[in-house]
Design a protein around this motif. Sequence first.
Motif, PDB file in Angstrom:
ATOM      1  N   TYR A 172       0.912  -1.100   0.094  1.00 52.03           N
ATOM      2  CA  TYR A 172       0.071  -0.027   0.071  1.00 52.03           C
ATOM      3  C   TYR A 172       1.009   1.294  -0.104  1.00 52.03           C
ATOM      4  O   TYR A 172       0.707   2.279  -0.839  1.00 52.03           O
ATOM      5  CB  TYR A 172      -0.968   0.058   1.188  1.00 52.03           C
ATOM      6  CG  TYR A 172      -1.778   0.991   1.303  1.00 52.03           C
ATOM      7  CD1 TYR A 172      -2.824   1.360   0.521  1.00 52.03           C
ATOM      8  CD2 TYR A 172      -1.371   2.350   2.055  1.00 52.03           C
ATOM      9  CE1 TYR A 172      -3.599   2.565   0.588  1.00 52.03           C
ATOM     10  CE2 TYR A 172      -2.311   3.591   2.274  1.00 52.03           C
ATOM     11  CZ  TYR A 172      -3.210   3.769   1.404  1.00 52.03           C
ATOM     12  OH  TYR A 172      -3.903   4.760   1.589  1.00 52.03           O
ATOM     13  N   TYR A 173       1.777   1.289   0.922  1.00 56.64           N
ATOM     14  CA  TYR A 173       2.690   2.780   0.874  1.00 56.64           C
ATOM     15  C   TYR A 173       3.440   2.780  -0.064  1.00 56.64           C
ATOM     16  O   TYR A 173       3.930   3.865  -0.507  1.00 56.64           O
ATOM     17  CB  TYR A 173       3.407   2.645   2.426  1.00 56.64           C
ATOM     18  CG  TYR A 173       2.471   2.560   3.673  1.00 56.64           C
ATOM     19  CD1 TYR A 173       1.671   3.517   3.907  1.00 56.64           C
ATOM     20  CD2 TYR A 173       2.304   1.215   4.386  1.00 56.64           C
ATOM     21  CE1 TYR A 173       1.029   3.579   4.890  1.00 56.64           C
ATOM     22  CE2 TYR A 173       1.319   1.160   5.248  1.00 56.64           C
ATOM     23  CZ  TYR A 173       0.667   2.272   5.744  1.00 56.64           C
ATOM     24  OH  TYR A 173       0.000   2.299   6.842  1.00 56.64           O
ATOM     25  N   THR A 185       1.587   3.894  -2.991  1.00 62.50           N
ATOM     26  CA  THR A 185       1.349   5.503  -2.701  1.00 62.50           C
ATOM     27  C   THR A 185       2.307   6.360  -2.916  1.00 62.50           C
ATOM     28  O   THR A 185       2.139   7.306  -3.666  1.00 62.50           O
ATOM     29  CB  THR A 185       0.839   5.846  -1.203  1.00 62.50           C
ATOM     30  OG1 THR A 185      -0.438   4.797  -0.878  1.00 62.50           O
ATOM     31  CG2 THR A 185       0.534   7.169  -0.963  1.00 62.50           C
ATOM     32  N   GLU A 186       3.486   5.806  -2.656  1.00 59.04           N
ATOM     33  CA  GLU A 186       4.843   6.476  -2.993  1.00 59.04           C
ATOM     34  C   GLU A 186       5.065   6.602  -4.649  1.00 59.04           C
ATOM     35  O   GLU A 186       5.562   7.706  -4.929  1.00 59.04           O
ATOM     36  CB  GLU A 186       5.851   5.917  -2.371  1.00 59.04           C
ATOM     37  CG  GLU A 186       7.211   6.554  -2.455  1.00 59.04           C
ATOM     38  CD  GLU A 186       8.429   5.812  -2.055  1.00 59.04           C
ATOM     39  OE1 GLU A 186       9.459   5.531  -2.661  1.00 59.04           O
ATOM     40  OE2 GLU A 186       8.331   5.105  -0.741  1.00 59.04           O
TER      41      GLU A 186
END
Length: 261
Positions: free
Chosen positions: A99-100, A103-104
């Motif tokens: 997820y992160y 997002t990045e």
Amino acid sequence: MNRVIDSHIHLDLYEQKEIEEIMAGLNSAECTDLISVSFHLDSCLRNLQLAETYDQVHPAFGFHPEQELPSDEELQDLFSWMEKYQKQMVAVGEVGLPYYLRTEKGTGFSIDEHIDLLEQFIVKAKQWDKPVILHAVYDDAPIACDLLEKHGVEKAHFHWFKGDSKTVGRMIENGWFISVTPDLIYEKEIQELVKKYPLGQMMVETDGPWRFEGPFTGKMTQPIMIHDTITAITSIKNCGREEAYRTLYDNTAKFYRLNMF
């Protein structure tokens, strides 16, 4: 005695001096066991070494999703190694979805291969009769739930979970577990999750060496912090302190079959 188990820690990511400090402090922290999760093959090797050094350490082997995907050769090496050492591991983990990282990276980042990799780990966990430790938050959580349901996984542990109420209800109905970190003290989102989730499907963790804010600012993350988490749980759930300690401890020991190790 208010005994605790740290159900999710990256012990291998600490410096050696810090590991020695943590292990020396377990008795005073009333912490009997640590579930040390792995990042990749080198991490698995280190966690196995730590488990062979310290009886309190129980390793989980896997590939953390918040990193670039392994090559086919690296993945085959990892699966072969896990197959060889499956008796030494208490679970497959930490695995999940990025997820992160997504997002990045922004638009254009596809998680299709990550989903495929997670499914491969879930299939292996079923084959080896091991629980799955998941990193799957927000929009990724329903995808992970789909895969778990597809393969009939009963023992799933969503660590440091964040997600919508529909997914939370789905996880509860399937009998899956969550674990809570010390950020429960100051994070409203986690406090709301603890309100909803049954104590009988909950564990506690540090996710060390990740560092926390609030009263933990500037402090090395270690298992003694779990007692503050449990104090907050008793307040939110309006239950007795003894009941909370006993239930959380028994949940974790049973889930990870710690009496077998």
